[in-house]
Motif scaffolding. Structure first.
Motif, PDB file in Angstrom:
ATOM      1  N   ALA B  18       0.835  -1.202   0.000  1.00 26.65           N
ATOM      2  CA  ALA B  18       0.000   0.000   0.000  1.00 26.65           C
ATOM      3  C   ALA B  18       0.866   1.246   0.000  1.00 26.65           C
ATOM      4  CB  ALA B  18      -0.908   0.003   1.222  1.00 26.65           C
ATOM      5  N   TRP B  22       0.985   4.145  -2.961  1.00 27.43           N
ATOM      6  CA  TRP B  22       0.724   5.574  -2.727  1.00 27.43           C
ATOM      7  C   TRP B  22       1.930   6.424  -3.095  1.00 27.43           C
ATOM      8  CZ3 TRP B  22      -3.572   8.000  -2.536  1.00 27.43           C
ATOM      9  CH2 TRP B  22      -4.722   7.333  -2.093  1.00 27.43           C
ATOM     10  N   ALA B  23       3.114   5.907  -2.800  1.00 30.04           N
ATOM     11  CA  ALA B  23       4.315   6.682  -3.123  1.00 30.04           C
ATOM     12  C   ALA B  23       4.426   6.901  -4.624  1.00 30.04           C
ATOM     13  CB  ALA B  23       5.559   5.964  -2.598  1.00 30.04           C
ATOM     14  N   GLY B  26       1.316   9.193  -5.525  1.00 30.37           N
ATOM     15  CA  GLY B  26       1.297  10.492  -4.845  1.00 30.37           C
ATOM     16  C   GLY B  26       1.601  11.683  -5.742  1.00 30.37           C
ATOM     17  N   PRO B  27       2.776  11.702  -6.363  1.00 26.29           N
ATOM     18  CA  PRO B  27       3.119  12.865  -7.179  1.00 26.29           C
ATOM     19  C   PRO B  27       2.096  13.105  -8.283  1.00 26.29           C
ATOM     20  CG  PRO B  27       5.015  11.425  -6.905  1.00 26.29           C
ATOM     21  CD  PRO B  27       3.849  10.697  -6.347  1.00 26.29           C
ATOM     22  N   PHE B  30      -1.022  14.494  -6.841  1.00 22.59           N
ATOM     23  CA  PHE B  30      -0.758  15.866  -6.413  1.00 22.59           C
ATOM     24  C   PHE B  30      -0.798  16.820  -7.612  1.00 22.59           C
ATOM     25  CE2 PHE B  30       2.352  19.257  -5.323  1.00 22.59           C
ATOM     26  CZ  PHE B  30       1.632  19.818  -4.283  1.00 22.59           C
ATOM     27  N   LEU B  34      -3.441  19.752  -8.565  1.00 19.83           N
ATOM     28  CA  LEU B  34      -2.982  21.117  -8.785  1.00 19.83           C
ATOM     29  C   LEU B  34      -3.495  21.674 -10.112  1.00 19.83           C
ATOM     30  CD1 LEU B  34      -1.215  22.293  -6.599  1.00 19.83           C
ATOM     31  CD2 LEU B  34       0.737  22.048  -8.121  1.00 19.83           C
ATOM     32  N   TYR B  52     -15.645  41.708 -11.352  1.00 18.44           N
ATOM     33  CA  TYR B  52     -15.084  42.404 -12.506  1.00 18.44           C
ATOM     34  C   TYR B  52     -13.589  42.534 -12.262  1.00 18.44           C
ATOM     35  CZ  TYR B  52     -14.327  46.236 -15.829  1.00 18.44           C
ATOM     36  OH  TYR B  52     -13.861  47.025 -16.848  1.00 18.44           O
ATOM     37  N   LEU B  53     -12.784  41.912 -13.111  1.00 20.76           N
ATOM     38  CA  LEU B  53     -11.356  41.756 -12.836  1.00 20.76           C
ATOM     39  C   LEU B  53     -10.599  43.032 -12.416  1.00 20.76           C
ATOM     40  CD1 LEU B  53      -8.986  39.689 -12.786  1.00 20.76           C
ATOM     41  CD2 LEU B  53      -8.541  40.310 -15.138  1.00 20.76           C
ATOM     42  N   PHE B 266     -12.237  37.155 -20.829  1.00 22.42           N
ATOM     43  CA  PHE B 266     -10.985  37.839 -21.138  1.00 22.42           C
ATOM     44  C   PHE B 266     -11.151  39.084 -21.987  1.00 22.42           C
ATOM     45  CE2 PHE B 266     -10.033  33.397 -20.286  1.00 22.42           C
ATOM     46  CZ  PHE B 266      -9.238  33.574 -19.171  1.00 22.42           C
ATOM     47  N   LEU B 269     -13.801  40.963 -19.158  1.00 27.73           N
ATOM     48  CA  LEU B 269     -13.199  40.757 -17.838  1.00 27.73           C
ATOM     49  C   LEU B 269     -14.237  40.517 -16.733  1.00 27.73           C
ATOM     50  CD1 LEU B 269     -10.296  43.377 -17.915  1.00 27.73           C
ATOM     51  CD2 LEU B 269     -10.327  41.036 -18.746  1.00 27.73           C
ATOM     52  N   LYS B 270     -15.415  40.005 -17.141  1.00 23.45           N
ATOM     53  CA  LYS B 270     -16.420  39.649 -16.132  1.00 23.45           C
ATOM     54  C   LYS B 270     -16.135  38.211 -15.704  1.00 23.45           C
ATOM     55  CE  LYS B 270     -20.157  41.036 -18.637  1.00 23.45           C
ATOM     56  NZ  LYS B 270     -21.437  41.573 -19.016  1.00 23.45           N
TER      57      LYS B 270
END
Lengths: 452, 302
Positions: B18, B22-23, B26-27, B30, B34, B52-53, B266, B269-270
């Motif tokens: 196990a 996981w090792a 894991g990366p 991760f 991300l 509004y940006l 873009f 910008l809403k």
């Protein structure tokens, strides 16, 4: 129990991994620390070497101005010991990169090239108020600088709440391109008014694919139609405070009607989605007799490699409407990122680049200057066709009451709204008043949104 | 479980197995977290705000407000409809074309090898470059397409420059670009049908239509639907060709959901509004994908 010890280890492993990743990124952004400042003062009373060793990053659009900067930048680097890195990108990519960099406050660029998004960037606090920097006379030669020499109508586009946020460096104005050879051959007078443009366009539409070219695509068409509205005595907004839209006035309707009729009746097939890209290509290939647009496309028309009409093109000032000839224009400027870590060095470079001496030198590299004195200098006269320069200068001499695009933050939304109206009129003949009334109501709404 | 059996076989303890698993994972997990989960979660979160940006300090939590205003904005609804029409146009044509060409290729007629090579070309081109090439070909005044029409004595067309023709014209380009993918999938699918079955069928007196309809098609059905699934997802979020060819124009005649989303996020910008639109696009794609998976009886666990 077994289970828990496992997940604990997993957690530790994750932490180590994250730590490793952060140390990697931290290592990547290591800056070279500036050595002790050299405050030796030159003849002009400025310690040019005080930021020696600093690196400045410029985020630039692919543009002739950027090319000219590259030609002169070595002189600045030698004078100051500052390293200048110029990163240039094609326009769309540049705009995205600039937006990401400025809005995230990353500060990748110390200086960025600026256009009509200036108000947005200024109000958001992404770029520096330059009025404050102009007081830093220890960083530039204020005696010789003469800010008044930079074309006022271009400065207006970069002025937000009475403060200058970017220095115009290169600009363009609406002019009329025409096929001098054809006008000669058929004995037609070069149009000075829009009524004459109408007649000439009508004549040439009979014998070629287009009597006149204008950009019809909804975003692109706005700057050109605005100039015709001005020339008919109309305006976009009530005042520079932008309380409400007034382009649906009788004058605005007349101007819009003229512009959209020219495009619809005498333009090429498919003009409703033409950007400058198609207009320039069509004109270069001799498919149209006239082209009403910004002065910036002249080098492409005169390039014998790309243009079959090179040497046959005439340039005339923006035709006049009942209220005279009131061309719009656009300019590129340079501004300083608020997130820059080298603001003083950046200002040193900006003031040096836009000063009269460097501007004159850069004009030799075909960059259209923003300084009136440089534009009328002999060096520039040799570089450009005489009638083109005359048309541009005539345009620069015109005083305008408002900027080409309202200096509001929601510029893109403005362009989309008013552009949709112009574009729909180019697509098919409709009641101009009704279409503009509808658009004006929406633009007024946008103006009001800005006030909140 | 059978994991246990295996681990016993190599003499490793469960815990070690196990931990090792996981090792190794894991990366990956991760990074996946991300770059995939985090942005999606952030988009959902952003879509709940009036944001509004240039004025981040003014962001306001408005719950599903953005979604409500989207579904009352005609322009959004039109772009949703357009996306559906566009998807149907592209996927239908490329499925029919792709299958036809794949059949032709398996027939081993003269020149199929050469054709197979040429066919891959559109996939190898960068979309941006290909889009500009098409934009030049579509030019009403300078383009080669109108030149051919003129030679044939047909009125010049507006193609991507006209409101009625813009969307179908983009569909043609996307179909041109994506059909080779379909051909390759169908072709390999057809090749995998064992000759013995075909022989058996022939002996039983099946004609070539029966072989195709009763034997080949049912056998490659899973492949068939997976290809359609991929293409549908791809077409629904198609952006580069549309952006380069028309930018959604003329007017908004070819504004699909992805263009609409890009413009709001873009351009205007809403960010909240754009995020909501992006989420709806994702849900929309998810629903269509589910429909196809159900219809095709695709079983990913098999």
């Amino acid at each position: 129990m077994r289970k828990r010890s496992f997940s604990f280890r997993f957690f530790v492993m994750l932490l180590c991994l994250m730590a490793a990743m952060f140390s990697l990124t931290a290592g990547g952004s290591k800056d070279t620390a500036a050595p002790e400042a050299n405050m030796e003062v030159g003849e002009d009373g400025i310690a040019w070497k005080q930021f020696a060793g600093t690196t400045l990053r410029l985020g630039m659009n692919k543009h002739e101005y950027t090319e000219a900067v590259k030609h002169v930048i070595a002189e600045f680097e030698e004078k100051t010991g500052i390293d200048v890195v110029i990163e240039e990108y094609a326009q769309d990519e540049f705009m995205t990169k600039r937006l990401v960099d400025l809005s995230s406050g990353a500060g990748t660029y110390d200086i960025v090239m600026m256009d009509s998004v200036c108000t947005q960037a200024a109000q958001a606090g992404w770029i520096e108020n330059l009025d404050e920097w102009y007081t830093r006379t220890d960083l530039y030669n204020a005696e010789e600088y003469n800010l008044d020499d930079i074309a006022p109508s271009w400065k207006l586009s970069f002025t937000v709440d009475d403060h200058l946020y970017a220095i115009p460096v290169s600009g363009e104005k609406q002019i009329l391109y025409y096929r001098a050879d054809l006008f000669d051959e058929y004995g037609i007078k070069v149009p000075e008014t829009f009524d004459e443009v109408y007649e000439a366009a009508k004549f040439f539409k009979e014998i070629m694919p287009a009597g006149i070219l204008v950009r019809g695509q909804k975003i692109h068409t706005v700057s050109n139609c605005t100039g015709v509205i001005w020339s008919y005595g109309g305006k976009i907004a009530d005042s520079l405070d932008y309380n409400y839209a007034v382009f649906n006035s009788p004058e605005g309707v007349a101007g819009t009607d003229m512009f959209t009729t020219l495009a619809r009746e005498f333009g090429p097939t498919g003009i409703e989605n033409y950007t400058w890209y198609e207009c320039v290509a069509d004109f270069q290939q001799g498919k149209a007799a006239m082209f009403l647009d910004m002065s910036v496309f002249m080098p492409q028309m005169e390039d014998p490699e790309a243009s079959v009409v090179a040497g046959k093109v005439g340039y005339a000032p923006m035709p006049a409407g009942p209220a005279g000839s009131k061309p719009t224009g656009g300019a590129w400027a340079i501004s300083m990122s608020s997130a820059s870590r080298n603001k003083e060095a950046a200002w040193m470079l900006m003031a040096w680049l836009t000063g009269p001496e460097t501007s004159a030198k850069m004009a030799a590299y075909n960059a259209v200057a923003s300084r009136v004195s440089v534009l009328s200098s002999d060096a520039v006269k040799e570089n450009f066709p005489a009638d083109w320069l005359a048309a541009l200068q005539a345009a620069l001499a015109v005083e305008v009451e408002e900027t080409t695009f309202p200096t509001i933050s929601r510029n893109e939304e403005y362009l989309d709204t008013i552009g949709t109206a112009f574009n729909s009129l180019i697509q098919e003949k409709q009641d101009v008043q009704a279409v503009l009334d509808d658009a004006a109501a929406k633009v007024t709404e946008l103006f009001q949104l800005e006030k909140q | 479980m059978n994991n246990k059996k295996k681990s016993d076989a190599v003499g490793l303890r469960d815990r070690q197995i196990a931990r090792f698993r996981w090792a190794m994972l894991g990366p990956g997990i991760f990074v996946l977290f991300l770059i995939n989960i985090l942005p999606i979660a952030d988009t959902i979160y952003t879509s709940l705000f009036d944001y509004y940006l240039p004025m981040p300090q003014d962001q306001k939590f408005i719950g599903i407000g953005n979604y409500l205003s989207l579904f009352t904005e005609p322009r959004f609804l039109q772009s949703l409809g357009r996306t559906l029409v566009f998807m149907l146009m592209v996927v239908t044509t490329e499925t029919i074309l792709g299958f036809g060409i794949a059949l032709m290729l398996t027939s081993n007629a003269f020149g199929t090898k050469l054709f197979r090579g040429v066919l891959i070309l559109p996939i190898m081109l960068t979309p941006i470059a290909a889009a500009f090439m098409w934009r030049i070909m579509y030019s009403p005044t300078l383009g080669i397409l109108n030149y051919f029409l003129e030679v044939l004595g047909i009125e010049p067309q507006k193609w991507i420059y006209g409101a009625e023709q813009a969307l179908p014209s983009i569909a043609v380009v996307v179909t041109w670009c994506k059909t080779p993918f379909m051909v390759m999938v169908f072709y390999t699918g057809l090749l995998s049908v064992s000759d013995e079955i075909i022989e058996a069928a022939t002996i039983d007196g099946a004609n070539s239509f029966d072989i195709l309809w009763r034997i080949k098609l049912p056998l490659i059905k899973p492949v068939f639907f997976v290809a359609i699934l991929f293409q549908t997802i791809d077409t629904a979020k198609e952006f580069d060709y549309t952006q380069i060819l028309t930018r959604g124009g003329p007017g908004s005649a070819s504004e699909t959901l992805s263009i609409f989303t890009y413009l709001n996020s873009f351009g205007f910008l809403k960010m909240g509004y754009g995020s909501a639109s992006a989420i709806i696009l994702s849900v929309f794609i998810f629903l269509i994908a589910t429909l196809i998976i159900k219809a095709g009886g695709i079983d990913f666990d098999k």
